[in-house]
Design an enzyme around this catalytic site. Structure first.
Site, PDB file in Angstrom:
ATOM      1  N   HIS A  50       0.898  -1.309  -0.129  1.00  0.00           N
ATOM      2  CA  HIS A  50      -0.064   0.043  -0.004  1.00  0.00           C
ATOM      3  C   HIS A  50       1.005   1.165   0.043  1.00  0.00           C
ATOM      4  CE1 HIS A  50       0.550  -0.723   4.311  1.00  0.00           C
ATOM      5  NE2 HIS A  50       0.711   0.770   4.348  1.00  0.00           N
TER       6      HIS A  50
HETATM    7  P1  TYD Z   1      -2.127  -3.674   7.434  1.00  0.00           P
HETATM    8  O1  TYD Z   1      -2.190  -2.571   7.089  1.00  0.00           O
HETATM    9  O2  TYD Z   1      -2.334  -4.768   6.808  1.00  0.00           O
HETATM   10  O3  TYD Z   1      -0.516  -4.040   7.900  1.00  0.00           O
HETATM   11  P2  TYD Z   1       0.494  -4.137   6.820  1.00  0.00           P
HETATM   12  O4  TYD Z   1       0.409  -3.120   5.734  1.00  0.00           O
HETATM   13  O5  TYD Z   1       1.787  -3.868   7.676  1.00  0.00           O
HETATM   14  O6  TYD Z   1       0.827  -5.452   6.340  1.00  0.00           O
HETATM   15  O7  TYD Z   1      -2.729  -3.798   9.148  1.00  0.00           O
HETATM   16  C1  TYD Z   1      -3.012  -5.014   9.482  1.00  0.00           C
HETATM   17  C2  TYD Z   1      -4.577  -4.823  10.315  1.00  0.00           C
HETATM   18  O8  TYD Z   1      -4.126  -3.966  11.424  1.00  0.00           O
HETATM   19  C3  TYD Z   1      -5.408  -4.054   9.353  1.00  0.00           C
HETATM   20  O9  TYD Z   1      -6.586  -4.533   9.873  1.00  0.00           O
HETATM   21  C4  TYD Z   1      -5.433  -2.687  10.227  1.00  0.00           C
HETATM   22  C5  TYD Z   1      -4.974  -2.700  11.548  1.00  0.00           C
HETATM   23  N1  TYD Z   1      -4.079  -1.504  11.810  1.00  0.00           N
HETATM   24  C6  TYD Z   1      -4.594  -0.756  12.918  1.00  0.00           C
HETATM   25  O10 TYD Z   1      -5.780  -0.999  13.330  1.00  0.00           O
HETATM   26  N2  TYD Z   1      -3.612   0.359  13.386  1.00  0.00           N
HETATM   27  C7  TYD Z   1      -2.418   0.511  12.943  1.00  0.00           C
HETATM   28  O11 TYD Z   1      -1.670   1.337  13.200  1.00  0.00           O
HETATM   29  C8  TYD Z   1      -2.136  -0.259  11.713  1.00  0.00           C
HETATM   30  C9  TYD Z   1      -0.854  -0.098  10.991  1.00  0.00           C
HETATM   31  C10 TYD Z   1      -2.690  -1.561  11.492  1.00  0.00           C
END
Ligand code: TYD
Length: 140
Positions: A50
């Site tokens: 992303h």
């Molecule tokens: P995600 O964006 O998939 O992590 P990455 O991009 O590192 O692979 O995040 C995983 C889950 O955690 C998603 O449901 C969103 C949640 N999340 C939060 O609630 N707060 C945060 O600060 C972050 C980074 C993720």
């Protein structure tokens, strides 16, 4: 300019061991509103995929290692995060992917904003379209 930009943290260690202090607007070039960490990542798991419209981050590998791919829509670069003494700056509108986490990897991320799903661009084609608009909008 390279997409891979590091912040080198002053090392405050002595004969007892190592210590690094992070301060908002000093060692870290923004007001830190959120901190999260990624650990116990499964083998062959990749994360990220992303970009953020506004959010800025600094990623620091506290233990182990992982490989970070950064992409601004024109150029793709990658680097290993494998030491706690430096932070990788990730500006807004940069597509990021994280790969090859070692089993012991602890990746700390400092973020300039609270969590907001509306700031995410999770589709690469959407990211390319938006980044072209950002880069090609005349300044007038
Ligand atoms: P995600 O964006 O998939 O992590 P990455 O991009 O590192 O692979 O995040 C995983 C889950 O955690 C998603 O449901 C969103 C949640 N999340 C939060 O609630 N707060 C945060 O600060 C972050 C980074 C993720």
């Amino acid at each position: 300019m390279s997409l891979v930009q590091w912040v080198d943290f002053p090392h405050l260690g002595d004969e007892r061991g190592s210590l690094i202090a992070l301060e908002a607007n000093k060692t870290v070039p923004f007001e830190i509103k959120r901190v999260y960490y990624i650990y116990h990542t499964g083998q062959n798991v990749s994360r990220g995929y992303h970009a953020h419209k506004d959010l800025k981050q600094v990623a620091i590998c506290l233990a182990g290692r992982c490989r970070m791919v950064l992409d601004d829509g024109d150029t793709r670069e990658e680097t290993w995060l494998d030491r706690p003494t430096k932070g990788l700056q990730i500006e807004s509108m940069i597509w990021r992917e994280m790969h090859d986490f070692s089993g012991d990897c602890v990746l700390l991320v400092l973020a300039s904003e609270h969590y907001d799903e509306r700031d995410y661009i999770r589709n690469y084609e959407d990211f390319l379209k938006l980044s072209r608009n950002v880069h090609h909008t005349p300044s007038r």
